[in-house]
Write a protein that holds these residues in place. Sequence first.
Motif, PDB file in Angstrom:
ATOM      1  N   ASN A  20       0.837  -1.387   0.132  1.00  0.00           N
ATOM      2  CA  ASN A  20       0.008   0.022  -0.037  1.00  0.00           C
ATOM      3  C   ASN A  20       0.842   1.301  -0.021  1.00  0.00           C
ATOM      4  N   VAL A  21       1.849   1.448  -0.683  1.00  0.00           N
ATOM      5  CA  VAL A  21       2.672   2.694  -0.948  1.00  0.00           C
ATOM      6  C   VAL A  21       2.169   3.616  -1.871  1.00  0.00           C
ATOM      7  N   ASN A  22       1.865   4.736  -1.240  1.00  0.00           N
ATOM      8  CA  ASN A  22       1.228   5.804  -2.264  1.00  0.00           C
ATOM      9  C   ASN A  22       2.238   6.943  -2.157  1.00  0.00           C
ATOM     10  N   LEU A  23       2.685   7.570  -3.314  1.00  0.00           N
ATOM     11  CA  LEU A  23       3.589   8.687  -3.627  1.00  0.00           C
ATOM     12  C   LEU A  23       3.415   9.467  -4.951  1.00  0.00           C
ATOM     13  N   SER A  24       3.218  10.688  -4.880  1.00  0.00           N
ATOM     14  CA  SER A  24       3.151  11.587  -5.724  1.00  0.00           C
ATOM     15  C   SER A  24       4.310  12.587  -5.855  1.00  0.00           C
ATOM     16  N   ILE A  25       4.962  12.701  -7.140  1.00  0.00           N
ATOM     17  CA  ILE A  25       6.025  13.660  -7.322  1.00  0.00           C
ATOM     18  C   ILE A  25       5.879  14.583  -8.344  1.00  0.00           C
ATOM     19  N   ALA A  26       5.571  16.092  -8.299  1.00  0.00           N
ATOM     20  CA  ALA A  26       4.983  16.759  -9.276  1.00  0.00           C
ATOM     21  C   ALA A  26       6.283  17.348 -10.131  1.00  0.00           C
ATOM     22  N   GLU A  27       6.116  17.745 -11.356  1.00  0.00           N
ATOM     23  CA  GLU A  27       7.164  18.248 -12.132  1.00  0.00           C
ATOM     24  C   GLU A  27       8.073  19.466 -11.368  1.00  0.00           C
ATOM     25  N   GLY A  28       9.339  19.366 -11.233  1.00  0.00           N
ATOM     26  CA  GLY A  28      10.196  20.321 -10.715  1.00  0.00           C
ATOM     27  C   GLY A  28      10.472  19.958  -9.104  1.00  0.00           C
ATOM     28  N   GLU A  29       9.700  18.739  -8.570  1.00  0.00           N
ATOM     29  CA  GLU A  29      10.088  18.515  -7.270  1.00  0.00           C
ATOM     30  C   GLU A  29      11.198  17.534  -6.998  1.00  0.00           C
ATOM     31  N   THR A  30      11.872  17.664  -5.892  1.00  0.00           N
ATOM     32  CA  THR A  30      12.691  16.691  -5.475  1.00  0.00           C
ATOM     33  C   THR A  30      12.517  16.111  -4.067  1.00  0.00           C
ATOM     34  N   HIS A  31      12.116  15.085  -3.884  1.00  0.00           N
ATOM     35  CA  HIS A  31      11.685  14.366  -2.912  1.00  0.00           C
ATOM     36  C   HIS A  31      12.767  13.330  -2.200  1.00  0.00           C
ATOM     37  N   VAL A  32      12.692  13.115  -0.816  1.00  0.00           N
ATOM     38  CA  VAL A  32      13.994  12.444  -0.159  1.00  0.00           C
ATOM     39  C   VAL A  32      13.181  11.208   0.410  1.00  0.00           C
ATOM     40  N   LEU A  33      13.655  10.029   0.220  1.00  0.00           N
ATOM     41  CA  LEU A  33      13.204   8.874   0.880  1.00  0.00           C
ATOM     42  C   LEU A  33      14.231   8.165   1.977  1.00  0.00           C
ATOM     43  N   LEU A  34      13.568   8.341   3.145  1.00  0.00           N
ATOM     44  CA  LEU A  34      14.419   7.819   4.344  1.00  0.00           C
ATOM     45  C   LEU A  34      13.849   6.575   5.027  1.00  0.00           C
ATOM     46  N   GLY A  35      14.670   5.820   5.729  1.00  0.00           N
ATOM     47  CA  GLY A  35      14.297   4.633   6.181  1.00  0.00           C
ATOM     48  C   GLY A  35      15.445   3.599   6.900  1.00  0.00           C
ATOM     49  N   PRO A  36      15.033   2.706   7.684  1.00  0.00           N
ATOM     50  CA  PRO A  36      16.172   2.043   8.157  1.00  0.00           C
ATOM     51  C   PRO A  36      16.564   0.870   7.338  1.00  0.00           C
ATOM     52  N   ALA A  80      12.365  16.358 -12.189  1.00  0.00           N
ATOM     53  CA  ALA A  80      12.153  15.823 -10.758  1.00  0.00           C
ATOM     54  C   ALA A  80      12.955  14.801 -10.065  1.00  0.00           C
ATOM     55  N   GLY A  81      13.059  14.512  -8.975  1.00  0.00           N
ATOM     56  CA  GLY A  81      13.943  13.462  -8.464  1.00  0.00           C
ATOM     57  C   GLY A  81      13.549  12.825  -7.289  1.00  0.00           C
ATOM     58  N   LEU A  82      14.017  11.670  -6.973  1.00  0.00           N
ATOM     59  CA  LEU A  82      13.801  11.031  -5.578  1.00  0.00           C
ATOM     60  C   LEU A  82      15.134  10.550  -5.207  1.00  0.00           C
ATOM     61  N   LEU A  83      15.426  11.089  -4.058  1.00  0.00           N
ATOM     62  CA  LEU A  83      16.816  10.702  -3.444  1.00  0.00           C
ATOM     63  C   LEU A  83      16.690   9.615  -2.475  1.00  0.00           C
ATOM     64  N   ILE A  84      17.368   8.595  -2.494  1.00  0.00           N
ATOM     65  CA  ILE A  84      17.337   7.686  -1.377  1.00  0.00           C
ATOM     66  C   ILE A  84      18.369   7.766  -0.440  1.00  0.00           C
ATOM     67  N   THR A  85      18.413   8.025   0.661  1.00  0.00           N
ATOM     68  CA  THR A  85      19.466   8.267   1.787  1.00  0.00           C
ATOM     69  C   THR A  85      19.254   7.718   2.788  1.00  0.00           C
ATOM     70  N   HIS A  86      20.270   7.296   3.570  1.00  0.00           N
ATOM     71  CA  HIS A  86      20.271   6.688   4.974  1.00  0.00           C
ATOM     72  C   HIS A  86      20.495   7.739   6.029  1.00  0.00           C
TER      73      HIS A  86
END
Length: 252
Positions: free
Chosen positions: A20-36, A196-202
């Motif tokens: 049940n993952v829901n995620l929306s990223i618009a034009e020009g946006e940068t999102h970051v994904l964190l987690g253990p 746009a982009g999605l950064l995965i970082t610890h």
Amino acid sequence: MLLEIHNLAVEVEGKQVLKNVNLSIAEGETHVLLGPNGAGKSTLFMTILGFPKYHVTNGSIIFKGKDITNLSTAERVKLGMGVSFQNPPAIRGISVENLLKYESGQNEEDELNPRMKSLADKLKFNDDFLKRDVNLGFSGGEVKRSEVLQLLAQRPDFTMFDEPDSGVDIENVELIAEELNVILDKQKKISERKRAGLLITHLGYILNFVKADKAHILMNGEIACSGNPDEILNDVRENGFKGCVNCAQCTQ
């Protein structure tokens, strides 16, 4: 929205990893994904890219208004997706220079175009380096810079970065971040940004140099909370991921 993920559930080798993952990223946006570790960050990353090992059991992935849930990785890249892997493979027999030519639409026999040559110089890659096989014997910093250089050649509309700040020193992080900001249109006015982009970082260290618009915490295969990147990162540092999620839930 440039990328929309709806109620996504994913299995890997028969084991459910995302639900049940829901995620929306618009034009020009940068999102970051964190987690253990083990939360499912890399699984989400690979599923968006369309790697066949990651089996979608429910939900959909929409990119540029098109349902890409069942498209191949190659088809997704052609639509405008790009990726910087944390540990990309070495490719014997293909030089960095020839890969850049291919990604920027040049013929192999042509000279590397001035734009790419200038970018290579900026990322501290000389002619000898460009003749080397891709990632073969590269240091951690060279791998990261090479990945960024390839993205600059490709010019994707949406880019995912898997741990761009891991395994590199401060000098390389700053150099890489400068070009990430170019890839993500950060040098433009907010109203003019398209990529746009999605950064995965610890650790979140890269956020000292690349400003994100929104942060998400992925835990136990679900996005547990979303919000302001600075606030979420501070909460994680003070309370850990579980404490941050509990705090966010209490204030909703």
